[in-house]
Design an enzyme around this catalytic site. Structure first.
Site, PDB file in Angstrom:
ATOM      1  N   ASN A   6       3.154  12.431  -2.605  1.00 38.74           N
ATOM      2  CA  ASN A   6       3.845  11.396  -3.386  1.00 38.74           C
ATOM      3  C   ASN A   6       4.690  12.071  -4.479  1.00 38.74           C
ATOM      4  O   ASN A   6       4.159  12.828  -5.292  1.00 38.74           O
ATOM      5  CB  ASN A   6       2.777  10.478  -4.004  1.00 38.74           C
ATOM      6  CG  ASN A   6       3.384   9.361  -4.818  1.00 38.74           C
ATOM      7  OD1 ASN A   6       4.314   9.576  -5.582  1.00 38.74           O
ATOM      8  ND2 ASN A   6       2.844   8.166  -4.677  1.00 38.74           N
ATOM      9  N   HIS A   9       6.238  11.185  -9.443  1.00 37.51           N
ATOM     10  CA  HIS A   9       6.211  11.775 -10.783  1.00 37.51           C
ATOM     11  C   HIS A   9       7.387  12.692 -11.057  1.00 37.51           C
ATOM     12  O   HIS A   9       7.684  13.007 -12.212  1.00 37.51           O
ATOM     13  CB  HIS A   9       4.873  12.464 -11.031  1.00 37.51           C
ATOM     14  CG  HIS A   9       3.762  11.465 -11.143  1.00 37.51           C
ATOM     15  ND1 HIS A   9       3.701  10.549 -12.171  1.00 37.51           N
ATOM     16  CD2 HIS A   9       2.733  11.177 -10.324  1.00 37.51           C
ATOM     17  CE1 HIS A   9       2.662   9.758 -11.993  1.00 37.51           C
ATOM     18  NE2 HIS A   9       2.062  10.111 -10.870  1.00 37.51           N
ATOM     19  N   HIS A  42       7.014   5.205  -4.271  1.00 41.30           N
ATOM     20  CA  HIS A  42       6.649   3.822  -4.606  1.00 41.30           C
ATOM     21  C   HIS A  42       7.852   3.189  -5.299  1.00 41.30           C
ATOM     22  O   HIS A  42       8.192   3.566  -6.426  1.00 41.30           O
ATOM     23  CB  HIS A  42       5.423   3.830  -5.527  1.00 41.30           C
ATOM     24  CG  HIS A  42       4.906   2.470  -5.879  1.00 41.30           C
ATOM     25  ND1 HIS A  42       3.722   2.284  -6.547  1.00 41.30           N
ATOM     26  CD2 HIS A  42       5.387   1.227  -5.654  1.00 41.30           C
ATOM     27  CE1 HIS A  42       3.509   0.983  -6.728  1.00 41.30           C
ATOM     28  NE2 HIS A  42       4.523   0.327  -6.195  1.00 41.30           N
ATOM     29  N   ARG A  44       8.969   0.460  -7.273  1.00 38.32           N
ATOM     30  CA  ARG A  44       8.381  -0.631  -8.061  1.00 38.32           C
ATOM     31  C   ARG A  44       9.422  -1.679  -8.387  1.00 38.32           C
ATOM     32  O   ARG A  44      10.612  -1.385  -8.472  1.00 38.32           O
ATOM     33  CB  ARG A  44       7.796  -0.081  -9.371  1.00 38.32           C
ATOM     34  CG  ARG A  44       6.478   0.632  -9.178  1.00 38.32           C
ATOM     35  CD  ARG A  44       5.947   1.156 -10.504  1.00 38.32           C
ATOM     36  NE  ARG A  44       4.593   1.655 -10.351  1.00 38.32           N
ATOM     37  CZ  ARG A  44       3.501   0.935 -10.559  1.00 38.32           C
ATOM     38  NH1 ARG A  44       3.585  -0.320 -10.969  1.00 38.32           N
ATOM     39  NH2 ARG A  44       2.311   1.450 -10.379  1.00 38.32           N
ATOM     40  N   ARG A  48      10.753   1.734 -12.396  1.00 43.61           N
ATOM     41  CA  ARG A  48      10.496   2.597 -13.559  1.00 43.61           C
ATOM     42  C   ARG A  48      10.598   4.091 -13.226  1.00 43.61           C
ATOM     43  O   ARG A  48      10.809   4.903 -14.102  1.00 43.61           O
ATOM     44  CB  ARG A  48       9.139   2.291 -14.162  1.00 43.61           C
ATOM     45  CG  ARG A  48       7.972   2.785 -13.352  1.00 43.61           C
ATOM     46  CD  ARG A  48       6.742   2.842 -14.214  1.00 43.61           C
ATOM     47  NE  ARG A  48       6.106   1.565 -14.314  1.00 43.61           N
ATOM     48  CZ  ARG A  48       4.774   1.406 -14.220  1.00 43.61           C
ATOM     49  NH1 ARG A  48       3.992   2.441 -14.033  1.00 43.61           N
ATOM     50  NH2 ARG A  48       4.231   0.215 -14.309  1.00 43.61           N
ATOM     51  N   GLU A  69       5.545   2.890  -0.548  1.00 38.87           N
ATOM     52  CA  GLU A  69       4.566   2.007  -1.196  1.00 38.87           C
ATOM     53  C   GLU A  69       5.330   0.889  -1.880  1.00 38.87           C
ATOM     54  O   GLU A  69       6.345   1.142  -2.547  1.00 38.87           O
ATOM     55  CB  GLU A  69       3.784   2.772  -2.266  1.00 38.87           C
ATOM     56  CG  GLU A  69       2.764   3.718  -1.724  1.00 38.87           C
ATOM     57  CD  GLU A  69       2.028   4.413  -2.867  1.00 38.87           C
ATOM     58  OE1 GLU A  69       2.091   3.940  -4.019  1.00 38.87           O
ATOM     59  OE2 GLU A  69       1.413   5.439  -2.597  1.00 38.87           O
ATOM     60  N   THR A 100      -1.226   2.623  -9.874  1.00 37.82           N
ATOM     61  CA  THR A 100      -1.869   1.550  -9.126  1.00 37.82           C
ATOM     62  C   THR A 100      -3.363   1.554  -9.457  1.00 37.82           C
ATOM     63  O   THR A 100      -4.051   2.539  -9.213  1.00 37.82           O
ATOM     64  CB  THR A 100      -1.667   1.767  -7.606  1.00 37.82           C
ATOM     65  OG1 THR A 100      -0.299   2.102  -7.401  1.00 37.82           O
ATOM     66  CG2 THR A 100      -2.013   0.536  -6.832  1.00 37.82           C
ATOM     67  N   GLU A 150      -5.544   2.408   3.698  1.00 38.50           N
ATOM     68  CA  GLU A 150      -5.726   3.581   2.837  1.00 38.50           C
ATOM     69  C   GLU A 150      -6.827   3.206   1.865  1.00 38.50           C
ATOM     70  O   GLU A 150      -6.684   2.255   1.082  1.00 38.50           O
ATOM     71  CB  GLU A 150      -4.425   3.921   2.096  1.00 38.50           C
ATOM     72  CG  GLU A 150      -4.594   5.172   1.225  1.00 38.50           C
ATOM     73  CD  GLU A 150      -3.342   5.520   0.423  1.00 38.50           C
ATOM     74  OE1 GLU A 150      -2.217   5.192   0.858  1.00 38.50           O
ATOM     75  OE2 GLU A 150      -3.506   6.127  -0.649  1.00 38.50           O
ATOM     76  N   HIS A 189      -5.631   8.498  -3.933  1.00 42.90           N
ATOM     77  CA  HIS A 189      -5.625   8.151  -5.353  1.00 42.90           C
ATOM     78  C   HIS A 189      -6.628   8.993  -6.128  1.00 42.90           C
ATOM     79  O   HIS A 189      -7.812   8.992  -5.816  1.00 42.90           O
ATOM     80  CB  HIS A 189      -5.893   6.666  -5.622  1.00 42.90           C
ATOM     81  CG  HIS A 189      -5.165   6.203  -6.848  1.00 42.90           C
ATOM     82  ND1 HIS A 189      -5.617   6.465  -8.107  1.00 42.90           N
ATOM     83  CD2 HIS A 189      -3.984   5.567  -6.997  1.00 42.90           C
ATOM     84  CE1 HIS A 189      -4.749   5.989  -8.983  1.00 42.90           C
ATOM     85  NE2 HIS A 189      -3.741   5.441  -8.333  1.00 42.90           N
TER      86      HIS A 189
END
Ligand code: PXP
Length: 239
Positions: A6, A9, A42, A44, A48, A69, A100, A150, A189
């Site tokens: 992922n 970040h 992801h 959103r 963001r 996601e 999440t 998941e 996660h």
């Protein structure tokens, strides 16, 4: 066992200055060189970190599994149906959360999730549900037509000792249930370099989805070279 990386970040770092670097798509390419079997982003509702341009770039340049996601909203279903990621993972989304926080409330959102899965499947996209390690939630996931689940490993990751063992047992049970009912089972996660082994050794697991710990480590293992390159440039300029 596949590893999906992922890169959200990387976008978070870019958004800290609202600038142009670092580019998530470049991080994705390097992650693939390092062996990533998939890339996750992801998108959103509030954009963001990852934005629509990132999705376009990643869609164009990522040759491995692209996992998008997203929340099960009309807007996101429309975007996914147009962009066609290989996989959509439906996640709950709250505006104020840092990440999440829990799995989907599949029991109460059954109808919404079922309709989202139907629409995405009609566009030829595989759908995974991010759920808590609960046998009941796995059963509901199968009923609503998911291709895979998941299992949320956040509670496992946050605990230690006996409590962690208990959380691990819940994850193992959920994965077993998923494979028993014919769902592909993933986990993710909070997984890091210290706690990943306990999950990776679970039988029947298809893949792991990991972000924060990998991006965090890449900052540390890359900083020496980054400083050296900057010093070289500076010294070359003043010679
Ligand atoms: N799986 C899902 C569904 C997520 O929402 C996230 C966080 O974006 C991850 C995996 C990765 O979690 P982490 O960044 O803690 O590795």
């Amino acid at each position: 066992m596949i590893l999906g990386v992922n890169v959200d970040h990387v976008a978070t770092l870019r958004q800290a200055r609202l600038g142009i670097e670092p580019e998530p798509v470049m991080a994705a390419s390097l992650a693939i060189l390092g062996g990533a079997d998939g890339i996750t982003i992801h998108l959103r509702e509030d954009r963001r970190h990852i934005n629509d341009r990132d999705l376009d770039l990643v869609r164009a340049f990522v040759p491995v599994e692209l996992n998008l996601e997203m929340a099960a909203t009309k807007e996101m279903i429309k975007i996914a149906s147009r962009k066609r990621p290989d996989l959509v993972t439906l996640v709950p989304e709250k505006r104020k959360e840092l990440t999440t926080e829990g799995g989907l409330d599949v029991r109460n959102a059954r109808k919404t999730v079922k309709e989202a899965i139907k629409a995405l499947s009609n566009s030829g996209i595989m759908v995974s549900l991010f759920i808590n390690p609960s046998v009941e939630d796995v059963e509901i996931s199968r009923e609503v037509g998911a291709d895979m689940v998941e299992i949320h490993t956040g509670c496992y990751a946050n605990e230690k000792g006996g409590k962690q063992e208990k959380e691990l047992a819940r994850v193992i049970m959920a994965i077993k249930k998923a494979t028993d009912v014919g769902l592909m089972a993933n986990a993710g996660h909070g997984l890091n370099y210290y706690n990943v082994s306990g999950i990776a050794e679970i039988e029947g697991l298809r893949g792991l989805y990991i972000g924060h710990s990998i991006i965090s480590r890449s900052v540390l293992v890359g900083i020496e070279r980054a400083v050296r390159e900057m010093k070289d440039l500076i010294w070359k300029s003043i010679r």
